[in-house]
Design an enzyme around this catalytic site. Sequence first.
Site, PDB file in Angstrom:
ATOM      1  N   GLY C   9       0.849  -1.193   0.000  1.00 33.04           N
ATOM      2  CA  GLY C   9       0.000   0.000   0.000  1.00 33.04           C
ATOM      3  C   GLY C   9       0.878   1.233   0.000  1.00 33.04           C
ATOM      4  O   GLY C   9       2.063   1.188  -0.353  1.00 33.04           O
ATOM      5  N   LYS C 167       6.021   2.901  19.471  1.00 35.22           N
ATOM      6  CA  LYS C 167       5.285   3.575  18.398  1.00 35.22           C
ATOM      7  C   LYS C 167       3.924   4.059  18.893  1.00 35.22           C
ATOM      8  O   LYS C 167       3.453   5.138  18.506  1.00 35.22           O
ATOM      9  CB  LYS C 167       5.095   2.625  17.210  1.00 35.22           C
ATOM     10  CG  LYS C 167       4.318   3.217  16.022  1.00 35.22           C
ATOM     11  CD  LYS C 167       4.985   4.460  15.457  1.00 35.22           C
ATOM     12  CE  LYS C 167       4.492   4.877  14.094  1.00 35.22           C
ATOM     13  NZ  LYS C 167       3.093   4.768  13.807  1.00 35.22           N
ATOM     14  N   GLU C 174       1.991  12.478  19.402  1.00 32.18           N
ATOM     15  CA  GLU C 174       1.613  13.141  18.151  1.00 32.18           C
ATOM     16  C   GLU C 174       0.216  13.765  18.248  1.00 32.18           C
ATOM     17  O   GLU C 174      -0.013  14.884  17.788  1.00 32.18           O
ATOM     18  CB  GLU C 174       1.671  12.083  17.049  1.00 32.18           C
ATOM     19  CG  GLU C 174       1.396  12.525  15.646  1.00 32.18           C
ATOM     20  CD  GLU C 174       1.363  11.299  14.723  1.00 32.18           C
ATOM     21  OE1 GLU C 174       2.321  10.489  14.758  1.00 32.18           O
ATOM     22  OE2 GLU C 174       0.378  11.125  13.988  1.00 32.18           O
TER      23      GLU C 174
END
Lengths: 298, 298, 298, 298
Positions: C9, C167, C174
Amino acid sequence: MRIGLVGLGKMGANMRSRLRARGVEVVGYDRNPDVTDVASLADLVAELPAGERLVWVMVPAGDVTRAVLDELAGLMTAGDAVIEGGNSHYVEDGVRAAALAEHGIGYLDAGVSGGIWGLDNGYGLMVGGDAELVARAMPVFDALRPDGPRDEGFVHAGAVGAGHFAKMVHNGIEYGLMQAYAEGYELLEAKDIVTDVPGTLKAWSRGTVVRSWLLDLLVKALEEDPSLAEISDWVDDSGEGRWTVDEAIDSAVPLPVISAALFARFASRQGASPAMKAVSALRNQFGGHATRPAASEG
Amino acid sequence: MRIGLVGLGKMGANMRSRLRARGVEVVGYDRNPDVTDVASLADLVAELPAGERLVWVMVPAGDVTRAVLDELAGLMTAGDAVIEGGNSHYVEDGVRAAALAEHGIGYLDAGVSGGIWGLDNGYGLMVGGDAELVARAMPVFDALRPDGPRDEGFVHAGAVGAGHFAKMVHNGIEYGLMQAYAEGYELLEAKDIVTDVPGTLKAWSRGTVVRSWLLDLLVKALEEDPSLAEISDWVDDSGEGRWTVDEAIDSAVPLPVISAALFARFASRQGASPAMKAVSALRNQFGGHATRPAASEG
Amino acid sequence: MRIGLVGLGKMGANMRSRLRARGVEVVGYDRNPDVTDVASLADLVAELPAGERLVWVMVPAGDVTRAVLDELAGLMTAGDAVIEGGNSHYVEDGVRAAALAEHGIGYLDAGVSGGIWGLDNGYGLMVGGDAELVARAMPVFDALRPDGPRDEGFVHAGAVGAGHFAKMVHNGIEYGLMQAYAEGYELLEAKDIVTDVPGTLKAWSRGTVVRSWLLDLLVKALEEDPSLAEISDWVDDSGEGRWTVDEAIDSAVPLPVISAALFARFASRQGASPAMKAVSALRNQFGGHATRPAASEG
Amino acid sequence: MRIGLVGLGKMGANMRSRLRARGVEVVGYDRNPDVTDVASLADLVAELPAGERLVWVMVPAGDVTRAVLDELAGLMTAGDAVIEGGNSHYVEDGVRAAALAEHGIGYLDAGVSGGIWGLDNGYGLMVGGDAELVARAMPVFDALRPDGPRDEGFVHAGAVGAGHFAKMVHNGIEYGLMQAYAEGYELLEAKDIVTDVPGTLKAWSRGTVVRSWLLDLLVKALEEDPSLAEISDWVDDSGEGRWTVDEAIDSAVPLPVISAALFARFASRQGASPAMKAVSALRNQFGGHATRPAASEG
């Protein structure tokens, strides 16, 4: 009506008293020999009518509850039923109900609110499970719930799990309410403008929009200790606030107030906050001052 | 180009160095005789060309800034101009500009970011005021701002006040950014899963979405003190975060993140939290336990 | 070095390009025949050296990843290894590693950050698992990570699960960073004081404390669409923000900023908020006004 | 006892009714000729005994209140007194009291809670000002406050300003309480587990920890409209919530819950959120997708 009651701690013992005072016979079991009525779970089961037994379990959520239910599954028989009244996570109810159903034993989950005041005031009850079984246990619920219309202190909230789910949300709300009063209290105390803070909170007891039972309790606490000098600011949390936020995240429901109340409790229990150390370290890095507290921002 | 610079603290002294290194003559004044170039504000003004003077004021916001501007108003003459570079509240800029305008003295407000690193990296500048005056002072701005395209380190943000408003919002954002990194840091530390926390933050320095100068500073802090053992979790705030939230409230702008970062700083400075004492008192009231920490909810 | 890469992808295809450009041979497989190099997973495995195979899996987290790993378990042989690079929940890594270990197949989990920019900038990598296996795969990591010192774009964060945990926290941070910039942006726009909002954000690009890659992206977005007129305020969330808050709750870590950012996303996707309907209903009840918007508090 | 009452809106008219029903004579004035007792403020003043007049002002906070007080200052005489009962900011009280004191006119500020229900239930009263004057006005306060002990519905909270300060904090708490219930309601509705949400809230009316008057109102609202289908999620705020957060910031008091409740109201009134547009724009930038809603994080 005669039921078994497992767990005679602060809550269970009070519930036994209230039930007996209202005509429900109770056979109570607790590991503590000073408070128990019978010597074992087996004895408790033996004193109830086989195939029609109702046993209310009121022990700490988690392993203790699981162990009691496992043991009951081996002692009870088809047609009997268990009411799980602890502060269990609602997702466990389905598992437990299915395990008991294999023995033909019914299962209701009951959220119980009221604390030590339930003995006199009655307990708010939220029940999940089969309607027929709820009907069968209704005399017990009626004895435990507050006086007044049944629907103001009792609800059959839905299928198995709904009672504990409702109680979980109830406690999440409770976190938010307590924190709201607490923040207002702190702000009143922080300025010298209101010179009678306990009196001000007491004056909210009637007529105002914020009147509530929690407010009454805060007034009572301030009457006992007007500056809360003897009270620690360390605040525990018991699971249901966490589950409430977890559930909200799972359902994409914004929960800013209840989560803030939960996080305030977490923070209350920290010695030094690692996060605030990190913020402090950052300020030192860009501001060039290692320890001066009143540093300027960049 | 020759300018006056009032205030030779950590920021002002570095700015003088950078300006001189880049060819701008600076006459600096500070109350501290060890660092000042001249003996008084009057001497500073005397060393600049009447009617064309530019005086950069870099002193603590509030009373000190007001006093310096008042004194300068009496010393400077029509055609001169002041650049107010402190961390002042933007609403004061209009008042000050009007007062100086009565003497024909121009006024610019300049938000300055960069901390102790500005000496080498240059300072981010946000300026409010008259365009003609901004153009006149551009050599000063160009010497102070970072190398590279002017618009990446300097903006004429709007009329008088816009510079300090932009700096205020800049610092509000800064609060939120710092807290976000800090929360992530604490979570990494809270579990034993990531065994190299400083290394993990360092690995975010390049390529990742969260890379930033603040992250670089946090990495640097952790290299100096891997567990932040020497850092206090007491975090000051300097006004601009508060003003940012005040402004948002005034404009009905939701500011959940920046306000949470501000409140976390407030909480970091409290000994015992009165609010959490109130929550604790409430739990004691309904739970019936005075001091047990692991009390159950109602 | 020759590896297999499952999933081509947006992310996977770019990673293949970067790997090839840096001398790593890649056999890519995707269900989409337009982009795949081989016709099946079996073919992919067949093109790699038995007992030394490395297969990077880069497919959607959850069922798709599970299915791919199951199929690979049947195709690969002892000595081979899988690198799971998707956005999987770290708790699944242990389960997967154990299942593959039964076949003698190694397992690393890799958190990958960088989005579409990774092709050129390199990807920030956080890896969990066995040190020997990490060393074996290092040429792949070196090709994917940004140029510069290895430890600024790569970390061996800990045992299996540590990569995805790191992560997860990265993405939680974030969320907070994005919301902080967004709140500041809204406040700048809300008042007419700063007349050049895009220019102000751009001026923060160098020198300031808030400079970052995310800021650069916001500047870029505003250059393309200065008032964000073409952008919806509907904001999705992808799992890691939720897991971050869940983990914090599990560890009793206060996360006010990251949770607020997550809840803002939830709220952005609601048509009418049931909670705010309830607040509105309450105000109607005590204020006595059914529909007047500007009602007074009680 | 005979007093003047200026402002016969929803609150004022009800207060006049309650006062009269309890034996206090009231001369009411309103600009609306349909409800007023007299044609002008001058007429109102003329009907009260000079030097002993008590005039309760119950008009919208801000300009209207200021205008009424200015006019009264010219009409009343030394020995008279004003009770300012509107939702005014407490900092204005000192100014007003001083202005009236120049005419020998006394001043009390009174926070009044109870909404439309005060007519029957009585109003919670928080009063600031001189003790002697408070004693003089006590028959009025006693008529307005709820039945029961005086200190459960009335407090002399401190000097001038303390009444409005207490009311401000009261309303801030109210914001938090309402939002806590609302969040819990939304979570109950979000899952299909509790199948009788209105019934569950009603079952909390007695015995539970969360029982309160606000809960009773929410139950009432759900009885009228079980899914709140007719209710908008647009929620106004009236000033006191904002002032509460402003004050907390001024005093460095963390207010996460009350501020979150305030921000939720702000957000409820936004069409498209500029902040969330910015977050969306950022995700598009790093994720490489312009409009796909379900984009992955970087």
